[in-house]
Design a protein around this motif. Structure first.
Motif, short mmCIF file in Angstrom:
data_model
loop_
_atom_site.label_atom_id
_atom_site.label_comp_id
_atom_site.label_asym_id
_atom_site.label_seq_id
_atom_site.Cartn_x
_atom_site.Cartn_y
_atom_site.Cartn_z
N GLU A 179 10.73 -20.19 -47.87
CA GLU A 179 10.80 -21.27 -46.87
C GLU A 179 11.65 -20.86 -45.69
OE1 GLU A 179 10.21 -25.13 -49.86
OE2 GLU A 179 12.23 -24.41 -49.36
N MET A 180 12.80 -20.26 -45.93
CA MET A 180 13.67 -19.84 -44.83
C MET A 180 13.02 -18.75 -44.00
SD MET A 180 17.59 -19.88 -46.27
CE MET A 180 17.23 -19.00 -47.77
N MET A 181 12.38 -17.80 -44.65
CA MET A 181 11.75 -16.71 -43.91
C MET A 181 10.60 -17.20 -43.05
SD MET A 181 11.89 -13.71 -46.85
CE MET A 181 11.23 -12.40 -45.79
N MET A 232 5.84 -18.23 -40.08
CA MET A 232 5.80 -16.77 -40.09
C MET A 232 4.38 -16.31 -40.39
SD MET A 232 8.12 -14.09 -42.36
CE MET A 232 7.54 -14.72 -43.94
N SER A 233 3.77 -15.60 -39.46
CA SER A 233 2.41 -15.07 -39.66
C SER A 233 2.44 -13.98 -40.72
CB SER A 233 1.87 -14.53 -38.34
OG SER A 233 2.73 -13.50 -37.85
N HIS A 234 1.27 -13.48 -41.07
CA HIS A 234 1.14 -12.42 -42.07
C HIS A 234 2.04 -11.24 -41.71
CE1 HIS A 234 -0.92 -9.75 -44.95
NE2 HIS A 234 -0.76 -8.84 -44.02
N GLN A 235 2.91 -10.85 -42.66
CA GLN A 235 3.86 -9.78 -42.39
C GLN A 235 3.92 -8.80 -43.57
OE1 GLN A 235 7.69 -10.73 -40.92
NE2 GLN A 235 6.93 -11.88 -39.18
N PRO A 238 14.27 -25.77 -45.81
CA PRO A 238 14.27 -25.54 -47.26
C PRO A 238 14.41 -26.83 -48.05
CG PRO A 238 15.78 -24.05 -46.13
CD PRO A 238 15.39 -25.11 -45.14
N ALA A 239 14.09 -26.73 -49.33
CA ALA A 239 14.12 -27.90 -50.22
C ALA A 239 15.53 -28.44 -50.41
CB ALA A 239 13.50 -27.55 -51.57
N VAL A 240 16.55 -27.58 -50.26
CA VAL A 240 17.94 -28.02 -50.36
C VAL A 240 18.72 -27.46 -49.18
CG1 VAL A 240 17.84 -28.11 -52.87
CG2 VAL A 240 18.71 -26.06 -51.76
N ASN A 241 19.91 -28.02 -48.94
CA ASN A 241 20.79 -27.52 -47.88
C ASN A 241 21.27 -26.12 -48.25
OD1 ASN A 241 22.68 -27.12 -45.87
ND2 ASN A 241 24.19 -28.50 -46.79
N MET A 242 20.96 -25.12 -47.44
CA MET A 242 21.29 -23.74 -47.76
C MET A 242 22.61 -23.28 -47.15
SD MET A 242 18.95 -23.04 -49.80
CE MET A 242 19.33 -21.30 -50.06
N ALA A 243 23.31 -24.14 -46.44
CA ALA A 243 24.57 -23.74 -45.82
C ALA A 243 25.60 -23.23 -46.85
CB ALA A 243 25.16 -24.91 -45.02
#
Length: 428
Positions: free
Chosen positions: A408-410, A1-4, A415-420
């Motif tokens: 991380e998701m954005m 994701m670029s600068h937002q 991500p460092a852990v499973n986010m499901a």
């Protein structure tokens, strides 16, 4: 994701941590709340970063415990009929998810977040220069009966084997060396070694917020009026509120445009998101705290929880903080101090508390979901809208971990852990 450009709604521990992580990545971040950072739910907690809390709080299911709750006299849990009726559906689902087989599936998912807690608070503490607020000598969970203590020690041993939770068993003599002013009614304790304690939880969130500002972040103290999306861009409009923080912009209405919006509004997230078409089964567990002096030369060296009664005493900067268990009621209902009064009565038997230091009790609300796990991730119906709420008793512990995972998701990273298990659409 670029600068937002990103707007984060909610300046508790979760929102501030998300904002800090996004600013660290170079984004243009505005943090919006009607109050200064850390002055709502994050202000009033027990001040423990709970690395040991790998098991979320299940709903009691045995008949003996349920019957003991009915008279509404327990210290650890109270209820109000109006609050129970309003939250009947999510509370039923919470009870169902507390069934042993279901709960055992939830534990490792929940623990995956807890296991990140210390490593994610650490860099933020350093960046905020907040070491003076932190102690790293753990806390004590006190027991009055050998049977309950032995049961807890078995759970602790399982936590060590599965999730690397470190602890020590203290017998009565060992406990007396650490805490000589405690009642002889206590037979022993579990000393949780990993967890860190915080002398002023609100001040830690404020320090994290200042570090966010130092990284170029902007804090706007204002009431959120509307959040809309027009031509691919988010538009957040606010109205002013009276300010008690000179660092916040609060003298005029503000209109913020953004590429992304993050909702981290804690116990208010559920009602607020209804305006965008979502209906999350959020309910709250309210809680109270009060600060006390100590009698004569008495001194409390550690954070201590009277586990079989259900309250906690913490030696904080403002005095000995007594925090209550849970009260099931509507978030807007007036305070009911009977639970605090009952906890105080028991606490005075445990430790020589002195006079109250606060003119009124503090009241707050913990945002809960029926499967005991927070929502962390994208909103299912709006591109560029992200959600982070429902952390229950552990928003203070899990804020920095949530911030890292959200960033991380954005960014489209793994991500460092499973986010499901934390996805927003699991309640459909």
């Amino acid at each position: 994701m670029s600068h937002q450009q990103i707007v984060v709604l909610g300046a508790g521990m979760v929102g501030v941590s998300i904002a800090w992580h996004l600013a660290k990545r170079g984004h243009d971040v505005s943090l919006v709340d009607r109050r200064p950072p850390g002055r709502e739910t994050s202000f009033g907690n027990a001040g423990i970063i709970q690395r040991e809390a790998v098991r979320p709080y299940p709903f009691p299911r045995d008949m003996k415990t349920l019957l003991s709750v009915l008279p509404n006299r327990r210290v650890d849990i109270r209820y109000r009929p109006g609050g129970m009726m309003q939250s009947a559906s999510p509370l039923l689902r919470y009870w169902q998810n507390s069934a042993p087989k279901v709960y055992q599936r939830i534990v490792p998912e929940y623990a995956s977040l807890i296991q990140l807690s210390l490593q994610e608070h650490g860099p933020m503490i350093e960046d905020a220069q907040a070491e003076k607020l932190i102690r790293r000598d753990g806390w004590l969970e006190l027991y009055r009966t050998p049977k309950k203590l032995e049961q807890r020690l078995r759970e602790a041993e399982e936590g060590r084997e599965r999730f690397d939770v470190q602890f020590r068993h203290l017998d009565r003599l060992e406990l007396a060396l650490k805490e000589p002013n405690l009642s002889d009614a206590i037979v022993g304790a579990v000393h949780w070694l990993d967890s860190w304690t915080v002398a002023d939880p609100g001040a830690l969130v404020e320090a994290y917020a200042r570090a966010f500002e130092t990284r170029g972040g902007r804090i706007v103290q204002a009431d959120i009026e509307s959040v809309t999306k027009e031509r691919g861009r988010w538009r957040v409009t606010t109205k002013p509120v009276s300010s008690d923080s000179s660092s916040s912009e609060s003298t005029q209405s503000v209109c913020l445009e953004a590429d992304q919006v993050v909702v981290a509004l804690g116990p208010w997230a559920g009602d607020w998101l209804k305006g965008l078409g979502y209906d999350f089964p959020v309910f709250v567990k309210r809680g109270y705290h009060m600060h006390y002096a100590t009698q004569k030369a008495a001194h409390l060296n550690h954070w201590v929880m009277d586990a079989e009664v259900g309250y906690l005493l913490a030696p904080m900067q403002a005095g000995i903080r007594l925090t209550t268990g849970a009260e099931l009621d509507r978030i807007t209902a007036p305070p009911h101090e009977s639970q605090l009064e009952a906890a105080e009565k028991e606490a005075r038997k445990l430790f020589p508390l002195g006079a109250r230091r606060d003119s009124v009790a503090w009241k707050g609300a913990r945002p809960c979901l029926p499967d005991m796990k927070p929502v962390i991730g994208p909103a299912p119906g709006h591109e560029g809208l992200w959600l982070a709420f429902g952390h229950g008793h552990q928003g203070f512990t899990l804020g920095p971990a949530t911030g890292r995972l959200m960033a991380e998701m954005m960014a489209g990273e793994t991500p460092a852990v499973n986010m499901a298990p934390f996805r927003a659409d699991r309640f459909r």
